[in-house]
Structures are given as C-alpha cells and as structure tokens.
Design a protein around this motif. Structure first.
Motif, PDB file in Angstrom:
ATOM      1  N   TRP A   1     -30.052   6.568 -48.830  1.00  0.00           N
ATOM      2  CA  TRP A   1     -30.163   7.034 -47.436  1.00  0.00           C
ATOM      3  C   TRP A   1     -30.487   8.690 -47.435  1.00  0.00           C
ATOM      4  O   TRP A   1     -29.935   9.474 -47.003  1.00  0.00           O
ATOM      5  CB  TRP A   1     -28.778   6.883 -46.724  1.00  0.00           C
ATOM      6  CG  TRP A   1     -28.415   5.362 -46.841  1.00  0.00           C
ATOM      7  CD1 TRP A   1     -27.160   5.180 -47.199  1.00  0.00           C
ATOM      8  CD2 TRP A   1     -29.083   4.326 -46.256  1.00  0.00           C
ATOM      9  NE1 TRP A   1     -27.181   3.812 -47.283  1.00  0.00           N
ATOM     10  CE2 TRP A   1     -28.592   3.254 -46.609  1.00  0.00           C
ATOM     11  CE3 TRP A   1     -30.319   4.024 -45.720  1.00  0.00           C
ATOM     12  CZ2 TRP A   1     -28.589   1.733 -46.259  1.00  0.00           C
ATOM     13  CZ3 TRP A   1     -30.730   2.810 -45.460  1.00  0.00           C
ATOM     14  CH2 TRP A   1     -29.984   1.539 -45.729  1.00  0.00           C
TER      15      TRP A   1
ATOM     16  N   ALA B   1     -33.994  11.384 -46.587  1.00  0.00           N
ATOM     17  CA  ALA B   1     -35.144  11.479 -46.061  1.00  0.00           C
ATOM     18  C   ALA B   1     -35.998  13.128 -46.644  1.00  0.00           C
ATOM     19  O   ALA B   1     -34.997  13.840 -47.093  1.00  0.00           O
ATOM     20  CB  ALA B   1     -35.373  11.690 -44.644  1.00  0.00           C
TER      21      ALA B   1
ATOM     22  N   TYR C   1     -38.556  16.007 -45.509  1.00  0.00           N
ATOM     23  CA  TYR C   1     -39.599  16.573 -44.396  1.00  0.00           C
ATOM     24  C   TYR C   1     -40.200  17.747 -45.015  1.00  0.00           C
ATOM     25  O   TYR C   1     -39.813  18.540 -46.079  1.00  0.00           O
ATOM     26  CB  TYR C   1     -38.595  17.162 -43.505  1.00  0.00           C
ATOM     27  CG  TYR C   1     -37.656  16.227 -42.931  1.00  0.00           C
ATOM     28  CD1 TYR C   1     -36.211  15.831 -43.345  1.00  0.00           C
ATOM     29  CD2 TYR C   1     -38.019  15.340 -41.688  1.00  0.00           C
ATOM     30  CE1 TYR C   1     -35.702  14.793 -42.676  1.00  0.00           C
ATOM     31  CE2 TYR C   1     -37.230  14.215 -41.093  1.00  0.00           C
ATOM     32  CZ  TYR C   1     -36.078  14.230 -41.757  1.00  0.00           C
ATOM     33  OH  TYR C   1     -35.212  13.238 -41.148  1.00  0.00           O
TER      34      TYR C   1
ATOM     35  N   LEU D   1     -41.830  14.240 -40.826  1.00  0.00           N
ATOM     36  CA  LEU D   1     -41.067  13.315 -41.806  1.00  0.00           C
ATOM     37  C   LEU D   1     -42.109  12.760 -42.649  1.00  0.00           C
ATOM     38  O   LEU D   1     -43.246  12.482 -42.244  1.00  0.00           O
ATOM     39  CB  LEU D   1     -40.441  12.130 -40.859  1.00  0.00           C
ATOM     40  CG  LEU D   1     -40.264  10.733 -41.816  1.00  0.00           C
ATOM     41  CD1 LEU D   1     -38.840  11.228 -42.630  1.00  0.00           C
ATOM     42  CD2 LEU D   1     -39.774   9.704 -40.880  1.00  0.00           C
TER      43      LEU D   1
ATOM     44  N   TYR E   1     -38.553   8.349 -46.118  1.00  0.00           N
ATOM     45  CA  TYR E   1     -37.495   8.011 -45.644  1.00  0.00           C
ATOM     46  C   TYR E   1     -36.886   6.815 -46.831  1.00  0.00           C
ATOM     47  O   TYR E   1     -37.686   6.214 -47.343  1.00  0.00           O
ATOM     48  CB  TYR E   1     -37.102   7.280 -44.137  1.00  0.00           C
ATOM     49  CG  TYR E   1     -38.045   6.293 -43.672  1.00  0.00           C
ATOM     50  CD1 TYR E   1     -39.380   6.396 -43.451  1.00  0.00           C
ATOM     51  CD2 TYR E   1     -37.555   4.932 -43.849  1.00  0.00           C
ATOM     52  CE1 TYR E   1     -40.386   5.358 -42.985  1.00  0.00           C
ATOM     53  CE2 TYR E   1     -38.284   3.755 -43.340  1.00  0.00           C
ATOM     54  CZ  TYR E   1     -39.476   4.246 -43.236  1.00  0.00           C
ATOM     55  OH  TYR E   1     -40.411   3.056 -42.858  1.00  0.00           O
ATOM     56  N   LYS E   2     -35.575   6.549 -46.605  1.00  0.00           N
ATOM     57  CA  LYS E   2     -34.789   5.717 -47.502  1.00  0.00           C
ATOM     58  C   LYS E   2     -35.404   5.950 -48.779  1.00  0.00           C
ATOM     59  O   LYS E   2     -35.690   4.940 -49.535  1.00  0.00           O
ATOM     60  CB  LYS E   2     -35.386   3.979 -47.162  1.00  0.00           C
ATOM     61  CG  LYS E   2     -34.217   3.140 -47.490  1.00  0.00           C
ATOM     62  CD  LYS E   2     -34.488   1.598 -47.072  1.00  0.00           C
ATOM     63  CE  LYS E   2     -33.527   0.726 -47.540  1.00  0.00           C
ATOM     64  NZ  LYS E   2     -33.899  -0.546 -47.170  1.00  0.00           N
TER      65      LYS E   2
ATOM     66  N   GLN F   1     -32.901  15.638 -46.608  1.00  0.00           N
ATOM     67  CA  GLN F   1     -31.785  15.379 -45.925  1.00  0.00           C
ATOM     68  C   GLN F   1     -31.152  14.232 -46.143  1.00  0.00           C
ATOM     69  O   GLN F   1     -31.847  12.858 -46.249  1.00  0.00           O
ATOM     70  CB  GLN F   1     -32.190  15.380 -44.469  1.00  0.00           C
ATOM     71  CG  GLN F   1     -31.093  15.448 -43.355  1.00  0.00           C
ATOM     72  CD  GLN F   1     -31.509  14.857 -42.203  1.00  0.00           C
ATOM     73  OE1 GLN F   1     -32.511  13.989 -42.051  1.00  0.00           O
ATOM     74  NE2 GLN F   1     -30.643  15.122 -41.026  1.00  0.00           N
ATOM     75  N   ARG F   2     -29.743  14.171 -46.302  1.00  0.00           N
ATOM     76  CA  ARG F   2     -29.236  12.783 -46.251  1.00  0.00           C
ATOM     77  C   ARG F   2     -28.733  12.197 -44.888  1.00  0.00           C
ATOM     78  O   ARG F   2     -28.514  13.072 -44.052  1.00  0.00           O
ATOM     79  CB  ARG F   2     -27.689  12.827 -47.111  1.00  0.00           C
ATOM     80  CG  ARG F   2     -26.619  13.972 -46.553  1.00  0.00           C
ATOM     81  CD  ARG F   2     -25.532  13.954 -47.318  1.00  0.00           C
ATOM     82  NE  ARG F   2     -24.379  14.631 -46.646  1.00  0.00           N
ATOM     83  CZ  ARG F   2     -23.553  14.074 -45.866  1.00  0.00           C
ATOM     84  NH1 ARG F   2     -23.652  12.699 -45.748  1.00  0.00           N
ATOM     85  NH2 ARG F   2     -22.713  14.541 -45.129  1.00  0.00           N
ATOM     86  N   TYR F   3     -28.793  10.849 -44.793  1.00  0.00           N
ATOM     87  CA  TYR F   3     -28.286  10.173 -43.547  1.00  0.00           C
ATOM     88  C   TYR F   3     -27.255   9.260 -43.495  1.00  0.00           C
ATOM     89  O   TYR F   3     -27.442   8.315 -42.802  1.00  0.00           O
ATOM     90  CB  TYR F   3     -29.564   9.981 -42.799  1.00  0.00           C
ATOM     91  CG  TYR F   3     -30.598   9.027 -43.150  1.00  0.00           C
ATOM     92  CD1 TYR F   3     -31.720   9.409 -44.134  1.00  0.00           C
ATOM     93  CD2 TYR F   3     -30.591   7.680 -42.896  1.00  0.00           C
ATOM     94  CE1 TYR F   3     -32.633   8.568 -44.579  1.00  0.00           C
ATOM     95  CE2 TYR F   3     -31.557   6.923 -43.686  1.00  0.00           C
ATOM     96  CZ  TYR F   3     -32.449   7.219 -44.260  1.00  0.00           C
ATOM     97  OH  TYR F   3     -33.496   6.502 -44.548  1.00  0.00           O
TER      98      TYR F   3
ATOM     99  N   TYR G   1     -25.178  15.214 -40.998  1.00  0.00           N
ATOM    100  CA  TYR G   1     -26.504  14.652 -41.941  1.00  0.00           C
ATOM    101  C   TYR G   1     -27.008  16.149 -42.600  1.00  0.00           C
ATOM    102  O   TYR G   1     -28.002  16.611 -42.299  1.00  0.00           O
ATOM    103  CB  TYR G   1     -27.544  14.272 -40.820  1.00  0.00           C
ATOM    104  CG  TYR G   1     -27.151  13.011 -40.104  1.00  0.00           C
ATOM    105  CD1 TYR G   1     -27.765  12.527 -39.034  1.00  0.00           C
ATOM    106  CD2 TYR G   1     -26.219  12.161 -40.792  1.00  0.00           C
ATOM    107  CE1 TYR G   1     -27.412  11.437 -38.209  1.00  0.00           C
ATOM    108  CE2 TYR G   1     -25.895  10.820 -40.159  1.00  0.00           C
ATOM    109  CZ  TYR G   1     -26.558  10.642 -38.782  1.00  0.00           C
ATOM    110  OH  TYR G   1     -26.174   9.418 -38.120  1.00  0.00           O
TER     111      TYR G   1
ATOM    112  N   TYR H   1     -32.440   8.167 -39.758  1.00  0.00           N
ATOM    113  CA  TYR H   1     -33.439   9.226 -40.201  1.00  0.00           C
ATOM    114  C   TYR H   1     -34.000   9.765 -38.912  1.00  0.00           C
ATOM    115  O   TYR H   1     -34.281   9.335 -37.819  1.00  0.00           O
ATOM    116  CB  TYR H   1     -34.121   8.917 -41.247  1.00  0.00           C
ATOM    117  CG  TYR H   1     -35.256   7.899 -40.946  1.00  0.00           C
ATOM    118  CD1 TYR H   1     -34.744   6.551 -40.952  1.00  0.00           C
ATOM    119  CD2 TYR H   1     -36.474   8.218 -40.509  1.00  0.00           C
ATOM    120  CE1 TYR H   1     -35.780   5.602 -40.982  1.00  0.00           C
ATOM    121  CE2 TYR H   1     -37.386   7.140 -40.196  1.00  0.00           C
ATOM    122  CZ  TYR H   1     -36.937   5.828 -40.399  1.00  0.00           C
ATOM    123  OH  TYR H   1     -38.017   4.848 -40.166  1.00  0.00           O
TER     124      TYR H   1
ATOM    125  N   ASP I   1     -37.510  10.442 -36.942  1.00  0.00           N
ATOM    126  CA  ASP I   1     -39.086  10.387 -37.401  1.00  0.00           C
ATOM    127  C   ASP I   1     -40.084  11.209 -36.468  1.00  0.00           C
ATOM    128  O   ASP I   1     -41.065  11.200 -36.728  1.00  0.00           O
ATOM    129  CB  ASP I   1     -39.249   8.870 -37.591  1.00  0.00           C
ATOM    130  CG  ASP I   1     -39.119   8.243 -35.973  1.00  0.00           C
ATOM    131  OD1 ASP I   1     -39.444   7.350 -35.835  1.00  0.00           O
ATOM    132  OD2 ASP I   1     -38.482   8.841 -35.021  1.00  0.00           O
TER     133      ASP I   1
END
Lengths: 107, 126
Positions: free
Chosen positions: A32, A34, A36, A46, A49-50, A89-91, A96, B112, B114
């Motif tokens: 988890w 992302a 940026y 972004l 992700y993942k 960034q962790r989510y 976060y 997340y 986006d």
C-alpha cells in the motif's frame, strides 16, 4: 505511527541515466504505497500506486517495486522533464504518511 | 475533465478561523473518499484529513485534531475544511485530493490520491 524514510534527499544525474529512489517503512505496509511527482509551484501528480501499478498516462520509463518495508521508484532513462521532487506515501492506515521527498536534478 | 478547485485561503491572524472549499467536477463526487494535504513553504507534503463518501467516517493527523473539521456536501460536489485556532505553523498551501481505492479480499479498501487540485494558500500572521 509508521514512518517513511526516503533516500537520497537529493539526486543529480545525467540525461539518459537510470535513476533509483528508495523508500523504507518502519513497519510492513504490504504493497500500500504510492509515488508522486511534484514540479516546482505545481500540485503533486500520482505516478504509481499499490507499489508497482503505473497510473494511466504516466510514461513507461517510470516503474515501482518492492513490498513490506522496502520500495523503489525507478526511472529507466532520465529526461529533462523529470526534474521534480518525488514523494512516497503509505496508505495502509491513518495517518497517510509521506516520505520527506527526493529532489531530482539534471547534471 | 476531472477537476478539483480549492478556494478560501488567505491571511488570518493567529487564533483565527478559515474555511477552505474544494469544488469537484467531471466525476461522481459522492462515490469517492476525499483528502486534504498541506505543504508549508519549502517543506514536504503532509496528509491532514480524509472523509468517506457519506461523512460517516473522518480521520485527522494529530497536529490538527480538535481544531480542524472536514466535511462534504455531495449535492454541491464540494469538500470543506474548517480550520479553527490557527497557528503560525498551519501556514501552507492546502491541496484537496480525490481518494481512489484498491481492494483486498481479506482486509478491505485502501485509498490513494489520484487527482489533486492546484491548492490554496493559507497565511497565518499578525
């Protein structure tokens, strides 16, 4: 809280170089995570992700990897347009947390 | 076009209040979690708060708990951030962001960010 540590804080590379930025979590966050990109005076964008899924429209020279506590953002062939600050960034849970950023410059 | 536009920033005295707005367009606002993120001058990004689709769940970073309130009006496609008891260290560009989700069959949804707005600037000074 889980802390995110990015390295290096500044990176200078030549056009065409392969660039790798690392992000470490103080505890496992599975995938988890992302990434940026933020250009000066602009909002973040972004990229991934993942941990490894490329956002639509992002150039394929960007890639992400890792899981658990160790993650990487790679740029296969650095372009002048890639000059920016990059944040992980962790989510997985609140808050976060972002990493402190890696400022990427062209030599 | 998917778009987020923040407004409401400005100069406020320490101890004062401000309400930020984020107008959403180009997508079904009520389907998405929403977030606020801030960035102090020359500093990194800090996640501030998030709200789920029906306002039944909110979350805040410790530094703003009890002072900030996130809310939304799905009929108006607008996200808000009410900021009270402002301090000098709250001065920043405030971004709203859309939360998109990944789903894990065992543990549920993970969000997340986006889509981001361009930000609105908050200055706290006497």
């Amino acid at each position: 809280d889980i802390q995110m540590t990015q390295s290096p804080s500044t990176l200078s590379a030549s056009v065409g170089d392969r660039v790798i930025i690392t992000c470490r979590a103080s505890q496992s966050i599975s995938s988890w995570l992302a990434w940026y990109q933020q250009k000066p005076g602009k909002a973040p964008k972004l990229l991934i992700y993942k941990a490894s899924t490329l956002e639509s429209g992002v150039p394929s020279r960007f890639s992400g990897g890792g899981s658990g506590t160790e993650f990487t953002l790679s740029i296969s062939s650095l372009q002048p347009d890639d000059v920016a600050t990059y944040y992980c960034q962790r989510y997985n849970s609140h808050p976060y947390t972002f990493g402190r950023g890696t400022k990427l410059e062209i030599k | 076009e998917v778009q987020l536009v923040e407004s409401g920033g400005g100069l406020v005295q320490p101890g004062g209040s401000l309400r930020l707005s984020c107008a959403a367009s180009g997508f079904t606002f009520s389907d998405y979690w929403m977030h606020w993120v801030r960035q102090a001058p020359g500093k990194g990004l800090v996640w501030i708060s998030r709200i789920n689709t029906d306002e039944s769940s909110t979350s805040y970073v410790d530094s703003v708990k009890g002072r900030y309130t996130i809310s939304r009006d799905n009929a108006r496609n607008t996200l808000y951030l009410q900021m009270n008891s402002l301090r000098a260290e709250d001065a920043a560009v405030y971004y709203c962001a859309r939360g998109n989700s990944n789903y894990h069959i065992l543990t549920g949804y993970y969000h997340y960010m986006d889509v981001w707005g361009k930000g609105t600037t908050v200055t706290v000074s006497s």
